[in-house]
Design a protein around this motif. Structure first.
Motif, mmCIF file in Angstrom:
data_model
loop_
_atom_site.group_PDB
_atom_site.id
_atom_site.type_symbol
_atom_site.label_atom_id
_atom_site.label_comp_id
_atom_site.label_asym_id
_atom_site.label_seq_id
_atom_site.Cartn_x
_atom_site.Cartn_y
_atom_site.Cartn_z
ATOM 1 N N UNK A 144 0.809 -1.216 0.000
ATOM 2 C CA UNK A 144 0.000 0.000 0.000
ATOM 3 C C UNK A 144 0.847 1.273 0.000
ATOM 4 N N UNK A 145 2.100 1.157 0.384
ATOM 5 C CA UNK A 145 3.025 2.288 0.299
ATOM 6 C C UNK A 145 3.669 2.369 -1.081
ATOM 7 N N UNK A 146 3.360 1.399 -1.944
ATOM 8 C CA UNK A 146 3.870 1.359 -3.314
ATOM 9 C C UNK A 146 2.748 1.712 -4.288
ATOM 10 N N UNK A 147 3.092 1.883 -5.557
ATOM 11 C CA UNK A 147 2.163 2.506 -6.497
ATOM 12 C C UNK A 147 2.007 1.693 -7.777
ATOM 13 N N UNK A 148 0.771 1.441 -8.164
ATOM 14 C CA UNK A 148 0.413 1.006 -9.519
ATOM 15 C C UNK A 148 -0.211 2.189 -10.254
ATOM 16 N N UNK A 149 0.135 2.352 -11.522
ATOM 17 C CA UNK A 149 -0.555 3.330 -12.376
ATOM 18 C C UNK A 149 -1.042 2.556 -13.599
ATOM 19 N N UNK A 202 -6.992 -2.754 -4.664
ATOM 20 C CA UNK A 202 -7.414 -1.528 -5.333
ATOM 21 C C UNK A 202 -6.805 -0.290 -4.670
ATOM 22 N N UNK A 203 -6.421 -0.405 -3.411
ATOM 23 C CA UNK A 203 -5.863 0.727 -2.686
ATOM 24 C C UNK A 203 -4.508 1.186 -3.172
ATOM 25 N N UNK A 204 -3.813 0.368 -3.949
ATOM 26 C CA UNK A 204 -2.488 0.747 -4.455
ATOM 27 C C UNK A 204 -2.542 1.262 -5.887
ATOM 28 N N UNK A 205 -3.747 1.340 -6.475
ATOM 29 C CA UNK A 205 -3.888 1.798 -7.858
ATOM 30 C C UNK A 205 -4.164 3.303 -7.882
ATOM 31 N N UNK A 206 -3.358 4.023 -8.662
ATOM 32 C CA UNK A 206 -3.449 5.481 -8.718
ATOM 33 C C UNK A 206 -3.565 5.940 -10.169
ATOM 34 N N UNK A 207 -3.984 7.201 -10.353
ATOM 35 C CA UNK A 207 -4.339 7.675 -11.687
ATOM 36 C C UNK A 207 -3.159 8.137 -12.527
ATOM 37 N N UNK A 208 -2.120 8.695 -11.907
ATOM 38 C CA UNK A 208 -1.030 9.181 -12.728
ATOM 39 C C UNK A 208 0.011 9.940 -11.944
ATOM 40 N N UNK A 209 1.086 10.348 -12.654
ATOM 41 C CA UNK A 209 2.209 11.017 -12.005
ATOM 42 C C UNK A 209 1.798 12.333 -11.360
ATOM 43 N N UNK A 210 1.020 13.148 -12.067
ATOM 44 C CA UNK A 210 0.659 14.465 -11.547
ATOM 45 C C UNK A 210 -0.082 14.353 -10.221
ATOM 46 N N UNK A 211 -1.011 13.406 -10.135
ATOM 47 C CA UNK A 211 -1.774 13.209 -8.897
ATOM 48 C C UNK A 211 -0.848 12.798 -7.759
ATOM 49 N N UNK A 212 0.094 11.921 -8.055
ATOM 50 C CA UNK A 212 1.001 11.414 -7.027
ATOM 51 C C UNK A 212 1.987 12.479 -6.568
ATOM 52 N N UNK A 213 2.537 13.250 -7.516
ATOM 53 C CA UNK A 213 3.446 14.335 -7.141
ATOM 54 C C UNK A 213 2.713 15.353 -6.282
ATOM 55 N N UNK A 214 1.468 15.680 -6.676
ATOM 56 C CA UNK A 214 0.677 16.615 -5.885
ATOM 57 C C UNK A 214 0.441 16.112 -4.475
ATOM 58 N N UNK A 215 0.183 14.820 -4.337
ATOM 59 C CA UNK A 215 -0.054 14.242 -3.019
ATOM 60 C C UNK A 215 1.181 14.356 -2.135
ATOM 61 N N UNK A 216 2.343 14.004 -2.687
ATOM 62 C CA UNK A 216 3.578 14.081 -1.907
ATOM 63 C C UNK A 216 3.918 15.528 -1.580
ATOM 64 N N UNK A 217 3.735 16.421 -2.567
ATOM 65 C CA UNK A 217 4.037 17.834 -2.327
ATOM 66 C C UNK A 217 3.168 18.398 -1.204
ATOM 67 N N UNK A 218 1.879 18.081 -1.213
ATOM 68 C CA UNK A 218 0.990 18.562 -0.135
ATOM 69 C C UNK A 218 1.411 18.018 1.225
ATOM 70 N N UNK A 219 1.858 16.770 1.218
ATOM 71 C CA UNK A 219 2.281 16.154 2.465
ATOM 72 C C UNK A 219 3.502 16.862 3.061
ATOM 73 N N UNK A 220 4.434 17.298 2.195
ATOM 74 C CA UNK A 220 5.626 17.979 2.705
ATOM 75 C C UNK A 220 5.298 19.350 3.282
ATOM 76 N N UNK A 221 4.147 19.916 2.919
ATOM 77 C CA UNK A 221 3.777 21.262 3.378
ATOM 78 C C UNK A 221 2.985 21.251 4.683
ATOM 79 N N UNK A 222 2.641 20.064 5.166
ATOM 80 C CA UNK A 222 1.875 19.998 6.410
ATOM 81 C C UNK A 222 2.779 20.282 7.605
#
Length: 367
Positions: free
Chosen positions: A290-295, A345-365
C-alpha cells in the motif's frame, strides 16, 4: 527463493482474515491481507516464466532506436531536429536502461547471455553496469528492511521539507558527470589506493537514494562480475573523454545531455514509485504494497515514464520475480478477482501528476 515460495511464506505469516483499508496506508500498523496474498500466488502461476523472445527483442529494439536517434541528434543540422531526436534517444535509452531492474530479479539461468549483452550494449555505454543494482535492489525487497534506515532505496520523502522534492529530482542532472568521474578517475585511483577503493565502493557503487546506505564488499559470483564491469566502464569512460580530441565537444555534450534527461525521468519515476510515508518502522507485506504505487491503464502515458513493468510497482512488490511482460495480465486477474474497494485496489493510482501533488501537499503539512 522463488516468487511462489516468497508468497507462500508471506501467506503463512499473515494474520488470518485481516484486510487493510487503503485510507490507513502506513500511518497505523496494517496486518497482512491473506486473501490478496493467496490470490497473487494462485492466480499467476501459469505466467511466471520469463519469455526470452520478449526480453531480447524489447531490449535490442530500445537500445537500437536510442543509439540511432542519438547519432541523428549529433549529426543534425537543425536545432529543432536535434532536440527532437535527442528526446527520442533519451526515451528509448531510458527504456533500455530500466532492464537493469529485471536483471536484479530474474534467475541467473532464465535468460542465457542476456545480462552480458545488456551490459555490453547498455550498462557500460551508459556507465551504469548491472553491478550497481544487483545485490542492492534486493535489499529494498527484504521484508524486514523495506522502509527502514537499512533500505538503500527508501527515504520518507512525503514527510520531509517542501524544498526536498525539487532537490531530489534536479540532483539527477549531475548523474552523467558523476558517473564519468567515478569510472574515469575513482576506479584507477582506487586500484592504487585502498582507502579510495573502499570509499568508492561503499558510497558510489549503488543506485540508491538513502544517503546513510553503505554498500558491503561484493561476494561470490558478483565479485568477478564487478571487476569485469568496472574495467569495461573505465575503458569506455576514457574513450569518451578521448573522443573530444577526435570529434570535438558536440557529440559528448549531446550524449551527456541525453543521459541527464534519462536520469531526471528516472528520478521522477522514483518519486512516485512509493508514497514515502513510512518513518522507519518495519512493515508487513501488505503495508509495503500500500506504500507502493500502480498506475494501470487506461492511461497510456505511464508506459513512457514507467516502462518495463514499472507502472505496476506495487504489484511488483507482491511478486518480485514476476517477469515484466506478465504484470499487465497479473494485474487484470487480481483486479477482476478482488474487485473495487479491495486492499489491492488501494495501491492503484491515476497518474504522475496526482502522485506528485499528493507528496508535495504532504511535505507542506506542519509537523
Amino acid at each position: 527463493m522463488t516468487m511462489q515460495q516468497t508468497l507462500e511464506a508471506d501467506i503463512g505469516q499473515a494474520d488470518i482474515g485481516a484486510t487493510a483499508p487503503a485510507a490507513q496506508r502506513v500511518r497505523v500498523p496494517i496486518a497482512d491481507d491473506k486473501t490478496m496474498l493467496r490470490a497473487a500466488r494462485d492466480l499467476t502461476k501459469d505466467i511466471a516464466e520469463a519469455r526470452p523472445a520478449i526480453y531480447w527483442s524489447d531490449m535490442l529494439l530500445s537500445a537500437g532506436v536510442g543509439y540511432a536517434a542519438l547519432a541523428g541528434a549529433i549529426m543534425a543540422g537543425s536545432p529543432l531536429v536535434a532536440v527532437a531526436l535527442a528526446l527520442l534517444a533519451a526515451l528509448a535509452l531510458y527504456r533500455a536502461l530500466l532492464f537493469i531492474h529485471e536483471l536484479s530479479h530474474i534467475h541467473r539461468d532464465a535468460l542465457p547471455g542476456f545480462r552480458t549483452a545488456w551490459n555490453l550494449l547498455v550498462g557500460i555505454p551508459l556507465l551504469t553496469p548491472s553491478f550497481m543494482y544487483e545485490g542492492v535492489h534486493t535489499l529494498h525487497h527484504k521484508r524486514t528492511q523495506y522502509g527502514t534506515v537499512e533500505d538503500p532505496e527508501y527515504l520518507p520523502l512525503a514527510l520531509m521539507k517542501p524544498w526536498s522534492l525539487p532537490l531530489f529530482v534536479l540532483i539527477a542532472l549531475l548523474a552523467p558527470v558523476a558517473l564519468l568521474f567515478r569510472f574515469a578517475v575513482l576506479v584507477p585511483l582506487g586500484a592504487l589506493v585502498p582507502a579510495i577503493r573502499r570509499l568508492t565502493w561503499q558510497r558510489f557503487s549503488a543506485l540508491s537514494i538513502n544517503p546513510r546506505f553503505r554498500r558491503r564488499p561484493p561476494e561470490g559470483e558478483l565479485r568477478p562480475r564487478v571487476l569485469r564491469q568496472e574495467a569495461g566502464g573505465f575503458l569506455w569512460s576514457w574513450l569518451l573523454i578521448g573522443s573530444v580530441f577526435a570529434l570535438g565537444w558536440r557529440p559528448l555534450l549531446i550524449a551527456l545531455a541525453v543521459v541527464s534527461v534519462t536520469a531526471v525521468l528516472n528520478q521522477l519515476r522514483t518519486l512516485v514509485a512509493h508514497l514515502w510515508e513510512n518513518e522507519g518502522e518495519p512493515m508487513t507485506v501488505t503495508a509495503q504494497f500500500l506504500d507502493s504505487v500502480n498506475v494501470p491503464p487506461p492511461g497510456a502515458i505511464a508506459e513512457i515514464w514507467a516502462p518495463v513493468g514499472l507502472r505496476y510497482h506495487a504489484l511488483h512488490h507482491l511478486m518480485p520475480s514476476m517477469p515484466y511482460h506478465s504484470l499487465p495480465e497479473a494485474h487484470r486477474r487480481l483486479r477482476d478477482n478482488l474487485g473495487e474497494g479491495s486492499t489491492y485496489d488501494g495501491a492503484n493510482h491515476k497518474g504522475m501528476a496526482v502522485l506528485v501533488g499528493r507528496i508535495a501537499r504532504s511535505t507542506m503539512r506542519p509537523r
